[in-house]
Design a protein around this motif. Structure first.
Motif, mmCIF file in Angstrom:
data_model
loop_
_atom_site.group_PDB
_atom_site.id
_atom_site.type_symbol
_atom_site.label_atom_id
_atom_site.label_comp_id
_atom_site.label_asym_id
_atom_site.label_seq_id
_atom_site.Cartn_x
_atom_site.Cartn_y
_atom_site.Cartn_z
ATOM 1 N N ALA A 107 0.839 -1.192 0.000
ATOM 2 C CA ALA A 107 0.000 0.000 0.000
ATOM 3 C C ALA A 107 0.877 1.246 0.000
ATOM 4 N N ARG A 134 -3.295 2.741 1.003
ATOM 5 C CA ARG A 134 -4.178 2.491 -0.143
ATOM 6 C C ARG A 134 -3.406 1.778 -1.249
ATOM 7 N N TYR A 135 -4.020 0.714 -1.789
ATOM 8 C CA TYR A 135 -3.447 0.007 -2.930
ATOM 9 C C TYR A 135 -4.011 0.588 -4.232
ATOM 10 N N HIS A 151 -5.626 -0.543 -6.762
ATOM 11 C CA HIS A 151 -6.389 -1.719 -7.200
ATOM 12 C C HIS A 151 -7.874 -1.401 -7.053
ATOM 13 N N ASP A 207 -9.707 -2.224 -3.786
ATOM 14 C CA ASP A 207 -9.416 -1.454 -2.582
ATOM 15 C C ASP A 207 -10.292 -0.206 -2.556
ATOM 16 N N GLN A 208 -11.266 -0.188 -1.658
ATOM 17 C CA GLN A 208 -12.176 0.943 -1.528
ATOM 18 C C GLN A 208 -11.949 1.715 -0.236
ATOM 19 N N HIS A 209 -10.778 1.556 0.365
ATOM 20 C CA HIS A 209 -10.421 2.315 1.567
ATOM 21 C C HIS A 209 -10.476 3.815 1.253
ATOM 22 N N TYR A 216 -4.116 -0.004 7.171
ATOM 23 C CA TYR A 216 -5.420 0.178 6.535
ATOM 24 C C TYR A 216 -6.446 -0.794 7.133
ATOM 25 N N TRP A 233 -9.368 -3.624 7.073
ATOM 26 C CA TRP A 233 -9.533 -4.714 6.104
ATOM 27 C C TRP A 233 -10.750 -5.601 6.372
ATOM 28 N N ARG A 260 -4.729 -3.663 9.314
ATOM 29 C CA ARG A 260 -3.491 -4.369 9.012
ATOM 30 C C ARG A 260 -2.293 -3.532 9.449
#
Length: 231
Positions: free
Chosen positions: A96, A101-102, A104, A107-109, A141, A143, A151
């Motif tokens: 991340a 944040r990734y 991807h 990933d909706q963080h 983040y 999860w 995490r």
């Protein structure tokens, strides 16, 4: 000398605290399948597959500008159970960004995406088994494992052997992270082996006025074997 793998080092397939393993862990004994020619001679990697900046995650962004966050150097050796270097091994990392944040679509963080940090890199170990990455320290983040699950800061590592069918995956954590004691993925690893997944801060790798250094050695077999997710 026969290569010995210490299976007690690795996390179990089923770890109830890590709830997704309940759905994906095998419920019957595994059946070993003899390798055929396709497994023994799958696609291979070489020097020509690696770009000059593939090991520098701070320079592969979309806008070709400096990413946000704390720059770090992550380096170490890949060795076998006798301490001998494992040469020309493809080491890949993904992580991340500094905000957790990734890059991807899954990933909706609700944290910002950094267009100057894509979060992936790779390199080959040298003749002494050394690898080295420049990157940004990843953020924590949420999860969804439980209502307040976060995490710890971590970097994913993937190592390929002589061909694409020989792959090992693990995670590297950072020393002193308070989230480790709450993380079911980390806690799912046998207690005697957890410290093998934590990097060591070192001034020897730290580059003055530029980046802090962390050492993370990876041992492929034996009593000090690094725990792998896909044992």
């Amino acid at each position: 000398m026969e290569n010995k793998r210490d299976w007690s080092v690795h996390p179990p397939y089923l770890s109830p605290g890590y709830k997704s393993t309940v759905l994906r862990a095998p419920i019957k004994p595994l059946i070993p399948i003899k390798h055929t020619l396709s497994e023994r001679s799958g696609p291979v990697f070489g020097i020509d597959s690696i770009g000059v900046l593939d090991n520098d995650l701070t320079k592969n962004g979309i806008k070709n500008a400096e990413p946000l966050g704390e720059r770090i150097v992550v380096a170490g050796r890949v060795i076998d159970e006798r301490g001998q270097p494992v040469r020309n091994t493809l080491v890949e990392v993904w992580q991340a960004n500094a905000a957790g944040r990734y890059i991807h679509k899954v990933d909706q963080h609700a944290a910002p995406i950094d267009p100057n940090f894509l979060g992936g890199g790779r390199c080959l170990t040298d003749d002494e088994g050394y690898y080295k990455f420049y990157t940004i320290k990843p953020g924590a983040y949420p999860w969804g494992n439980h209502p307040n699950a976060w995490r710890p800061n971590h970097i994913h590592f993937s190592l390929f052997g002589r061909n694409i069918t020989n792959r090992l995956v693990t995670q590297m954590y950072f020393p002193g992270d308070p989230l480790l004691q709450y993380d079911p993925i980390y806690l799912g690893v046998p207690e005697k082996s957890r410290e093998l997944m934590i990097s060591k801060f070192t001034l020897d790798l730290t580059e003055p006025d530029f980046a802090l250094g962390y050492q993370f050695d990876i041992v492929l077999r034996g009593h000090n074997e690094t725990p792998f997710e896909n044992k």
